[in-house]
Design a protein around this motif. Structure first.
Motif, PDB file in Angstrom:
ATOM      1  N   CYS A  46       4.708   9.431   2.648  1.00 51.70           N
ATOM      2  CA  CYS A  46       5.628   9.117   1.774  1.00 51.70           C
ATOM      3  C   CYS A  46       6.037  10.093   0.921  1.00 51.70           C
ATOM      4  CB  CYS A  46       5.032   7.847   0.996  1.00 51.70           C
ATOM      5  SG  CYS A  46       6.246   7.092  -0.025  1.00 51.70           S
ATOM      6  N   TYR A  83       8.633  12.136   2.738  1.00 51.74           N
ATOM      7  CA  TYR A  83       9.945  11.336   2.453  1.00 51.74           C
ATOM      8  C   TYR A  83      10.622  11.810   1.203  1.00 51.74           C
ATOM      9  CZ  TYR A  83       9.375   8.496   6.623  1.00 51.74           C
ATOM     10  OH  TYR A  83       9.139   8.020   8.099  1.00 51.74           O
ATOM     11  N   ALA A 116      11.138   6.931  -1.261  1.00 50.73           N
ATOM     12  CA  ALA A 116      10.139   5.952  -0.830  1.00 50.73           C
ATOM     13  C   ALA A 116       8.956   5.546  -1.587  1.00 50.73           C
ATOM     14  CB  ALA A 116       9.687   6.566   0.389  1.00 50.73           C
ATOM     15  N   ILE A 148       5.400   2.178   4.171  1.00 53.23           N
ATOM     16  CA  ILE A 148       6.391   2.759   3.138  1.00 53.23           C
ATOM     17  C   ILE A 148       7.492   2.139   3.079  1.00 53.23           C
ATOM     18  CG2 ILE A 148       7.583   5.048   2.981  1.00 53.23           C
ATOM     19  CD1 ILE A 148       5.013   6.157   4.796  1.00 53.23           C
ATOM     20  N   LEU A 156      11.463   1.636   1.083  1.00 51.57           N
ATOM     21  CA  LEU A 156      12.713   2.063   0.671  1.00 51.57           C
ATOM     22  C   LEU A 156      13.564   0.848   0.067  1.00 51.57           C
ATOM     23  CD1 LEU A 156      14.639   4.543   0.253  1.00 51.57           C
ATOM     24  CD2 LEU A 156      15.692   3.966   2.530  1.00 51.57           C
ATOM     25  N   GLN A 180      14.226  -4.418   0.645  1.00 54.91           N
ATOM     26  CA  GLN A 180      13.375  -3.404   0.929  1.00 54.91           C
ATOM     27  C   GLN A 180      13.309  -3.274   2.447  1.00 54.91           C
ATOM     28  OE1 GLN A 180       9.822  -4.425  -0.796  1.00 54.91           O
ATOM     29  NE2 GLN A 180      10.024  -3.575  -2.685  1.00 54.91           N
ATOM     30  N   LEU A 189       9.989   2.231   6.283  1.00 55.80           N
ATOM     31  CA  LEU A 189      10.113   3.201   6.935  1.00 55.80           C
ATOM     32  C   LEU A 189       9.061   3.718   8.044  1.00 55.80           C
ATOM     33  CD1 LEU A 189      11.501   5.529   3.870  1.00 55.80           C
ATOM     34  CD2 LEU A 189      12.926   4.297   5.721  1.00 55.80           C
TER      35      LEU A 189
END
Length: 153
Positions: free
Chosen positions: A13, A16, A24, A33, A35, A109, A112
């Motif tokens: 995370c 990212y 994230a 995870i 987003l 949301q 990921l």
């Protein structure tokens, strides 16, 4: 003295956030995870068979961005600029519906890929997020979906 050791999930995370510029977060309940969709990011999800020509169109136009696959579900998710449902007309919404394509709503949301997801093939990157925050406008993805020839299914 207590030392904090980041888990593999938290490290992924953080990568990212720092390297890929994706804001994230790790959800403590689901251990996924996430987003958040809205002011900065959007997402469009479609069948794999449609995702491939859409990605080709976006690459040809120089506006491709991050895309990840859900192989067991046969779906691809394109990360885009902000979600703006007011920008596409009813005809485009109907065409997206006919093509089994969804636009993530503001406030939702998406999950990921984690390192574990990628290793197992559950969720993996088709076009990685290492595009330095670059992502196509959501309308460009919607236009590519609508322009991808006759109904592919």
């Amino acid at each position: 003295m207590t030392t904090f050791t980041e888990s593999a999930l938290e490290l992924h995370c953080r990568r990212y956030r720092e390297r890929d510029l994706l804001p994230a977060v790790v959800d403590p309940v689901s251990q996924r995870i996430l987003l958040h969709i809205g002011a900065a990011y959007g997402a469009v999800t479609m069948p794999t068979e449609l995702g491939e020509p859409v990605l080709q169109r976006l690459r040809a136009a120089g506006s491709a961005g991050p895309v990840f696959a859900h192989p067991r579900a046969g779906r691809w998710t394109f990360l885009t600029g902000p979600t703006r449902h007011d920008e596409f007309p009813a005809a485009a919404a109907a065409e997206l519906f006919r093509r089994y394509t969804t636009v993530a709503g503001t406030g939702s949301q998406i999950v990921l890929p984690s390192a574990e997801d990628e290793a197992s093939g559950y969720r993996l990157w088709v076009a990685g997020p290492d595009t330095y925050g670059t992502r196509p406008p959501q309308q460009a993805v919607i236009d590519a979906v609508c322009a991808s020839g006759p109904h592919p299914f």
